[in-house]
Design a protein around this motif. Structure first.
Motif, PDB file in Angstrom:
ATOM      1  N   UNK A 292     -38.953  -4.164 -16.695  1.00 14.53           N
ATOM      2  CA  UNK A 292     -37.751  -4.139 -15.861  1.00 14.53           C
ATOM      3  C   UNK A 292     -37.424  -5.445 -15.180  1.00 14.53           C
ATOM      4  N   UNK A 293     -38.148  -6.518 -15.516  1.00 15.48           N
ATOM      5  CA  UNK A 293     -37.882  -7.826 -14.918  1.00 15.48           C
ATOM      6  C   UNK A 293     -36.893  -8.612 -15.782  1.00 15.48           C
ATOM      7  N   UNK A 294     -36.048  -9.387 -15.129  1.00 13.43           N
ATOM      8  CA  UNK A 294     -35.037 -10.163 -15.857  1.00 13.43           C
ATOM      9  C   UNK A 294     -35.426 -11.627 -16.030  1.00 13.43           C
ATOM     10  N   UNK A 295     -36.646 -11.978 -15.627  1.00 17.27           N
ATOM     11  CA  UNK A 295     -37.071 -13.379 -15.676  1.00 17.27           C
ATOM     12  C   UNK A 295     -36.982 -13.994 -17.071  1.00 17.27           C
ATOM     13  N   UNK A 296     -37.113 -13.175 -18.095  1.00 16.63           N
ATOM     14  CA  UNK A 296     -37.214 -13.706 -19.457  1.00 16.63           C
ATOM     15  C   UNK A 296     -35.897 -13.720 -20.221  1.00 16.63           C
ATOM     16  N   UNK A 297     -34.799 -13.280 -19.595  1.00 18.60           N
ATOM     17  CA  UNK A 297     -33.527 -13.190 -20.318  1.00 18.60           C
ATOM     18  C   UNK A 297     -33.073 -14.555 -20.826  1.00 18.60           C
ATOM     19  N   UNK A 298     -33.156 -15.568 -19.978  1.00 18.56           N
ATOM     20  CA  UNK A 298     -32.734 -16.910 -20.400  1.00 18.56           C
ATOM     21  C   UNK A 298     -33.605 -17.430 -21.540  1.00 18.56           C
ATOM     22  N   UNK A 299     -34.887 -17.080 -21.509  1.00 17.86           N
ATOM     23  CA  UNK A 299     -35.770 -17.508 -22.598  1.00 17.86           C
ATOM     24  C   UNK A 299     -35.351 -16.846 -23.909  1.00 17.86           C
ATOM     25  N   UNK A 300     -35.043 -15.549 -23.861  1.00 17.31           N
ATOM     26  CA  UNK A 300     -34.579 -14.864 -25.068  1.00 17.31           C
ATOM     27  C   UNK A 300     -33.315 -15.532 -25.611  1.00 17.31           C
ATOM     28  N   UNK A 301     -32.399 -15.868 -24.726  1.00 18.04           N
ATOM     29  CA  UNK A 301     -31.157 -16.517 -25.162  1.00 18.04           C
ATOM     30  C   UNK A 301     -31.442 -17.851 -25.839  1.00 18.04           C
ATOM     31  N   UNK A 302     -32.409 -18.579 -25.307  1.00 11.97           N
ATOM     32  CA  UNK A 302     -32.741 -19.877 -25.899  1.00 11.97           C
ATOM     33  C   UNK A 302     -33.356 -19.711 -27.286  1.00 11.97           C
ATOM     34  N   UNK A 303     -34.185 -18.687 -27.459  1.00  7.19           N
ATOM     35  CA  UNK A 303     -34.804 -18.467 -28.772  1.00  7.19           C
ATOM     36  C   UNK A 303     -33.763 -17.983 -29.785  1.00  7.19           C
ATOM     37  N   UNK A 304     -32.787 -17.217 -29.330  1.00  6.49           N
ATOM     38  CA  UNK A 304     -31.727 -16.757 -30.229  1.00  6.49           C
ATOM     39  C   UNK A 304     -30.859 -17.914 -30.722  1.00  6.49           C
ATOM     40  N   UNK A 305     -30.993 -19.061 -30.068  1.00  4.95           N
ATOM     41  CA  UNK A 305     -30.285 -20.266 -30.504  1.00  4.95           C
ATOM     42  C   UNK A 305     -31.258 -21.313 -31.045  1.00  4.95           C
ATOM     43  N   UNK A 306     -32.486 -20.902 -31.304  1.00  7.87           N
ATOM     44  CA  UNK A 306     -33.529 -21.821 -31.761  1.00  7.87           C
ATOM     45  C   UNK A 306     -33.151 -22.463 -33.103  1.00  7.87           C
TER      46      UNK A 306
END
Length: 484
Positions: A292-306
Motif C-alpha cells: 500500500x505504499x506509493x514510494x515505488x511508483x516513480x521507479x516503476x514509471x522509470x523502468x517502463x521507459x527503460x
C-alpha cells in the motif's frame, strides 16, 4: 531453448507450470506459506519477441521457514533432471543451496492441446544436498545431449525403483523388494541394484504404497518436510543486504508478507539502490506497492521507459501481479501508449487481464481499433478474463463500437459465455450488430440458452434463424472434425 519448436516448447512450459502449481498446493497442505519465487514458473504464457533472462532461483519459497523448492514435473516419474553441457547457468543444480528441496510430480496428458496436462496429487521431495553427494560419489547415470531439438542438454538420473501400481510391501530383501499389487494380489518384485549401483530401500514390510511412489533410491525421498516457521521479518531484512543475489531476490519478495517500519525502510533503500540488479529492485518496489505504499511508483514509471525492452516487459508482468488501482493505471498508460514496443503494450493488456479490474475495460475495448494484431489479440484475451465478472458492462460497449471493436467484444463474450440473450437484445442496433449477436449466441451450447431463445425469436426472426443454423452445424458430427 531457441531450438525447440513452438508447440514442443509450449508443451514443456505447460507441463512445468502444471507441476509447479501442484507442488504449490501441496506445500500449503503441509502447512507452509508458499509464494512463487521464480516468476512465470506457474504460468503458461510465452513471450515470443522479447526474451527475459531472469534471476535463476528455485520455483517456490516458503515465507514461513525460508525453504526453497524447485519443482520438476515428469511425464514418467524418475529422479532425473536436465543438465546443460554448454552453460553453467543451466546446470541441474545452478541456484540451488544444499538446504533447498527438489519436488518431483507426475503429469499426464488429458486432452489434445499442448496445455492439456494434469498433475498427480502425489508429490515427492528430495533435498539438494544428497543429490549433489550422489553425483560426487558417481551414483548417477548420464545421458548425452539429444541434439538440436532439446537445446543440447544432457540428462542426469539418480537410480531409483518406482512403483508402477499401488500395493503393499511384502518383503524387503538384500537384492529385491517383493510387492503385492492392489486389486489382483499379484506378487511382483523390484531390483535393488541398477547398472551396478545399489539402491537403498525407502519402505519396510507392511507399508502400503501408491503408483509412482519411489520405493528405493540412491537418495532419501519423502512426501513432506516440516515448516519450522522460524523466519521472521528481521531475517529477511538481513537477507536483503546479503552478498547472495538469490537471497536478496527472495527477501525482497518475502518482505511484503510482514509489517514494520524497518521493512518499509529496507525496501525503499533497495528500490533506490542503482548498483543492485534491476530485478531485485523491481521486487522491492513491488513489495512496497503490495503493502500500500506509493514510494515505488516513480521507479516503476522509470523502468517502463527503460532503454532495455526486457526490463520494461518484466515491469509490466510484475504490475500484473499487484492488485491495486495504481498498478492498473500504470498498465493502462502503457497499453494506450503507441510509442511503446508492441509486445510491451500486448504485455500490458495481458497484465490487465490478470488484475481483473473494471477500470481497465475502456482501454481494452479501445485498442480493438489498433493497427497491431498482437495488441488487439492480448486485449481480447484480457477482456475474456474480465467478462466472467463484468459481462453486462462489456455488452454496453457494443452499440457504438466499430466492426473491430464488436469483433473483440463478441469473441470475449463467446468464450466466457457470461451473458443472457436478454442482455444482447438491446444492442442489436444495426445489421452488423445483429450478425455478431447471432455468432455469439450460436457458438454457445444449445441447452444453455434454450430457455431464453424464444425472446430472440420474438425480437428478430432472422437472427433467431441464423442462431439455430449455427447450432445445427456445430452440434453435428462434422462440427469438430479436423482435417488431420
Amino acid at each position: 531453448m531457441a531450438f525447440k519448436t513452438d508447440v514442443s516448447f509450449l508443451e514443456k512450459i505447460s507441463i512445468g507450470a502444471t507441476g509447479t502449481r501442484r507442488v504449490f498446493e501441496d506445500l500449503k497442505r503441509l502447512g507452509h506459506r508458499p509464494v512463487e519465487l521464480e516468476r512465470g514458473s506457474m504460468s503458461f504464457k510465452i513471450w515470443k519477441e522479447i526474451k527475459i533472462k531472469r534471476v535463476r532461483v528455485p520455483d517456490v519459497l516458503c515465507v514461513g521457514c525460508g525453504r526453497r523448492v524447485e519443482s520438476r514435473a515428469k511425464t514418467k516419474l524418475l529422479v532425473t533432471m536436465s543438465h546443460s553441457v554448454v552453460s553453467p547457468e543451466r546446470g541441474w543444480d545452478f541456484g540451488l543451496d544444499d538446504g533447498d528441496m527438489v519436488a518431483f510430480v507426475k503429469c499426464s496428458k488429458i486432452g489434445t492441446e499442448p496445455v492439456d496436462w494434469a498433475a498427480s496429487g502425489f508429490v515427492q521431495y528430495v533435498s539438494a544436498k544428497p543429490l549433489r553427494a550422489a553425483v560426487v560419489d558417481k551414483k548417477v547415470f548420464w545421458e548425452k545431449p539429444k541434439g538440436t531439438e532439446e537445446g543440447f542438454e544432457a540428462r542426469i538420473t539418480w537410480p531409483s525403483a518406482v512403483a508402477s501400481c499401488a500395493g503393499e510391501v511384502v518383503e524387503v530383501g538384500k537384492e529385491r523388494l517383493k510387492l503385492k499389487r492392489r486389486g489382483d494380489g499379484r506378487l511382483i518384485s523390484l531390483a535393488l541394484e541398477k547398472k551396478g549401483i545399489r539402491l537403498k530401500p525407502l519402505v519396510k514390510a507392511g507399508d502400503v504404497f501408491v503408483e509412482d511412489q519411489i520405493l528405493a533410491s540412491v537418495v532419501p525421498v519423502s512426501t513432506s518436510f516440516d515448516c519450522g516457521k522460524g523466519m521472521e521479518a528481521r531475517d529477511y531484512v538481513r537477507m536483503i543486504r546479503s552478498a547472495s543475489l538469490s537471497d536478496r531476490y527472495g527477501a525482497a519478495k518475502a518482505l511484503s508478507f510482514f509489517k514494520g517500519a524497518d521493512i518499509h525502510g529496507a525496501l525503499v533503500k533497495k528500490t533506490g539502490d542503482a548498483r543492485d540488479h534491476i530485478y531485485i529492485r523491481l521486487e522491492a518496489a513491488a513489495s512496497l506497492l503490495k503493502m500500500g505504499f506509493s514510494d515505488s511508483v516513480d521507479f516503476f514509471k522509470s523502468v517502463l521507459a527503460d532503454e532495455y525492452l526486457e526490463n520494461r516487459l518484466e515491469c509490466v508482468i510484475i504490475l500484473g501481479e499487484i492488485c491495486s488501482d495504481v498498478s492498473c493505471r500504470l498498465l493502462i498508460e502503457v497499453l494506450l501508449d503507441k510509442a511503446q514496443h508492441s509486445e510491451i503494450r500486448a504485455g500490458a493488456a495481458w497484465a490487465l487481464g490478470e488484475l481483473k479490474n473494471k477500470v481497465a475495460l475502456d482501454a481494452l475495448v479501445s485498442v480493438f481499433d489498433d493497427i497491431d494484431l498482437g495488441v488487439r489479440s492480448e486485449s481480447a484475451r484480457a477482456l475474456f478474463r474480465l467478462s466472467g465478472l463484468f459481462g453486462k458492462e462489456i455488452i454496453k460497449y457494443f452499440p457504438k463500437g466499430s466492426e473491430d471493436v464488436r469483433a473483440g467484444i463478441s469473441w470475449a463474450l463467446s468464450k466466457s459465455g457470461n451473458f443472457s440473450v436478454k442482455d444482447l437484445l438491446s444492442v442489436m442496433a444495426d445489421d452488423g450488430a445483429r450478425k455478431w449477436v447471432a455468432w455469439v449466441v450460436g457458438t454457445q451450447k444449445q441447452e444453455k440458452l434454450v430457455a431464453e431463445i424464444e425472446d430472440l425469436k420474438d425480437k428478430d426472426k432472422e437472427v433467431y434463424f441464423a442462431v439455430t443454423v449455427l447450432w445445427k452445424i456445430l452440434s453435428s458430427w462434422v462440427g469438430n472434425l479436423e482435417i488431420y
